[in-house]
Motif scaffolding. Structure first.
Motif, mmCIF file in Angstrom:
data_model
loop_
_atom_site.group_PDB
_atom_site.id
_atom_site.type_symbol
_atom_site.label_atom_id
_atom_site.label_comp_id
_atom_site.label_asym_id
_atom_site.label_seq_id
_atom_site.Cartn_x
_atom_site.Cartn_y
_atom_site.Cartn_z
ATOM 1 N N ILE A 197 -2.939 12.450 12.769
ATOM 2 C CA ILE A 197 -2.261 11.953 11.683
ATOM 3 C C ILE A 197 -0.951 11.259 12.016
ATOM 4 C CG2 ILE A 197 -1.414 12.581 9.221
ATOM 5 C CD1 ILE A 197 -4.034 14.403 9.095
ATOM 6 N N GLY A 198 -0.748 10.047 11.800
ATOM 7 C CA GLY A 198 0.896 9.477 11.949
ATOM 8 C C GLY A 198 0.940 9.366 13.246
ATOM 9 N N GLU A 240 -10.225 14.767 9.669
ATOM 10 C CA GLU A 240 -8.811 14.089 10.091
ATOM 11 C C GLU A 240 -8.283 15.101 10.785
ATOM 12 O OE1 GLU A 240 -6.969 11.446 6.866
ATOM 13 O OE2 GLU A 240 -6.299 13.476 6.386
ATOM 14 N N HIS A 274 -5.598 18.685 2.232
ATOM 15 C CA HIS A 274 -5.238 17.927 3.170
ATOM 16 C C HIS A 274 -4.266 18.795 4.168
ATOM 17 C CE1 HIS A 274 -2.499 15.047 5.593
ATOM 18 N NE2 HIS A 274 -3.359 14.133 5.164
ATOM 19 N N GLY A 321 -6.640 9.435 10.117
ATOM 20 C CA GLY A 321 -5.949 9.637 11.361
ATOM 21 C C GLY A 321 -5.514 8.325 12.145
ATOM 22 N N SER A 322 -4.396 7.802 11.769
ATOM 23 C CA SER A 322 -4.010 6.661 12.712
ATOM 24 C C SER A 322 -5.045 5.438 12.621
ATOM 25 C CB SER A 322 -3.863 6.947 14.106
ATOM 26 O OG SER A 322 -2.634 7.768 14.024
ATOM 27 N N GLY A 334 -3.309 6.684 5.706
ATOM 28 C CA GLY A 334 -2.036 7.332 5.341
ATOM 29 C C GLY A 334 -1.201 5.816 5.468
ATOM 30 N N GLY A 335 -0.298 5.776 6.534
ATOM 31 C CA GLY A 335 0.728 4.824 6.922
ATOM 32 C C GLY A 335 0.153 3.532 6.294
ATOM 33 N N LYS A 380 0.743 9.707 0.219
ATOM 34 C CA LYS A 380 1.524 10.972 0.170
ATOM 35 C C LYS A 380 2.917 10.809 -0.516
ATOM 36 C CE LYS A 380 -0.199 11.190 5.185
ATOM 37 N NZ LYS A 380 -0.193 11.541 6.206
ATOM 38 N N ASN A 423 -3.978 7.046 0.989
ATOM 39 C CA ASN A 423 -3.284 8.488 0.696
ATOM 40 C C ASN A 423 -1.734 7.941 0.845
ATOM 41 O OD1 ASN A 423 -2.265 10.810 0.517
ATOM 42 N ND2 ASN A 423 -3.013 11.721 2.530
HETATM 43 P P1 PGA Z 1 -2.183 8.290 8.832
HETATM 44 O O1 PGA Z 1 -2.540 9.370 7.802
HETATM 45 O O2 PGA Z 1 -3.195 7.379 8.427
HETATM 46 O O3 PGA Z 1 -0.706 7.881 8.466
HETATM 47 O O4 PGA Z 1 -2.493 8.720 10.136
HETATM 48 C C1 PGA Z 1 -3.846 9.696 7.418
HETATM 49 C C2 PGA Z 1 -3.850 10.882 6.398
HETATM 50 O O5 PGA Z 1 -2.849 11.647 6.599
HETATM 51 O O6 PGA Z 1 -4.592 10.861 5.391
#
Ligand code: PGA
Length: 246
Positions: A167-168, A162, A95, A207-208, A229-230, A12, A10
């Motif tokens: 998240i992040g 998530e 999301h 999530g991370s 995400g990241g 973003k 993802n």
């Molecule tokens: P993250 O984001 O891996 O940066 O925590 C996950 C997401 O929001 O789908």
């Protein structure tokens, strides 16, 4: 029974710089390692989709959202039909960042899932509790699952659990917690759609997720992949995550 595993990026609102390089490098990695343990999907910003899809890589692509109507006076929005016609096979719906910043409601999410299902897109439906909701997590997850339309084709449904607080942030639930929450989600699904159907739905963790924790998370028996995400913005990190299934 064997459920399909997914490793989903993802991006973003990121990816302008070096995006093509990242996609090519992930594509090369997947081909070189003949990686077959999970389906790899990238969900970049809408403007990058067509270029990537036309480049004919071995990767699948998806949108990060869709509107609940096909067309009309909805400035700034994109429809499931448009994603489909661009060549997308997947769409992320619900999301937590959209629930929070775009104030998406359960009713709206229900309509979005419905229309994405009509266009035969695979829906990555995100659910998860906020930090303040940890104690009532099951209730929150159950109410988020109530957005699923009754007539959804189960083959088009992927759930991404998530926790919003993960998240992040670099924080995650413990490995044991992740497995047991996923089991709770499957039991909630089972009550809604029946046991045998619920067994076929892939439930991903997000999530991370990073190269260091991926192997512990992705090899849990209740976890069918990751929404990243990241760590999906760097081809090396994402490739390591792709390689983490045993
Ligand atoms: P993250 O984001 O891996 O940066 O925590 C996950 C997401 O929001 O789908």
């Amino acid at each position: 029974m064997k459920r399909v595993k997914y490793t989903i990026a993802n991006w973003k609102m990121n990816g302008l710089n070096g995006a093509v390089k990242v996609v090519n490098s992930i594509d090369r990695h997947v081909k070189k390692t003949r990686h077959k343990k999970s389906k790899v999907v990238i969900c970049p910003p809408f403007t990058l989709l067509t270029n990537f899809i036309n480049a004919k890589t071995g990767i699948n692509f998806g949108g990060q959202d869709c509107h609940h109507f096909n067309e009309g006076a909805f400035t700034g929005c994109i429809s499931a039909q448009m994603l489909k016609s661009a060549g997308c096979k997947y769409v992320i719906i619900g999301h937590s960042e959209r629930r929070e910043y775009q104030k998406e409601t359960s009713k709206e999410l229900n309509l979005k899932i419905d229309i994405a299902n009509k266009y035969n897109l695979k829906i990555i439906y995100c659910i998860g509790e906020k930090l303040s909701e940890i104690k009532i997590r099951k209730k929150i997850l159950n109410s988020q699952l109530s957005s699923l339309p009754k007539k959804i084709n189960i083959k088009n449904l992927i759930i991404a659990y998530e926790p919003v607080w993960a998240i992040g942030t670099g924080k995650t639930p413990t490995i044991g917690e992740i497995n047991s929450i996923h089991l709770d989600i499957r039991n909630l699904l089972s009550k809604k759609i029946g046991k045998s159907k619920s067994q076929n739905i892939s439930i991903l963790y997000g999530g991370s997720v990073n190269p260091s924790n991926a192997s512990d998370i992705l090899n849990l028996d209740q976890v069918d992949g990751a929404l990243v995400g990241g760590a999906s913005l760097k081809s090396k990190d994402f490739s390591k995550i792709i390689d983490s299934y045993s």
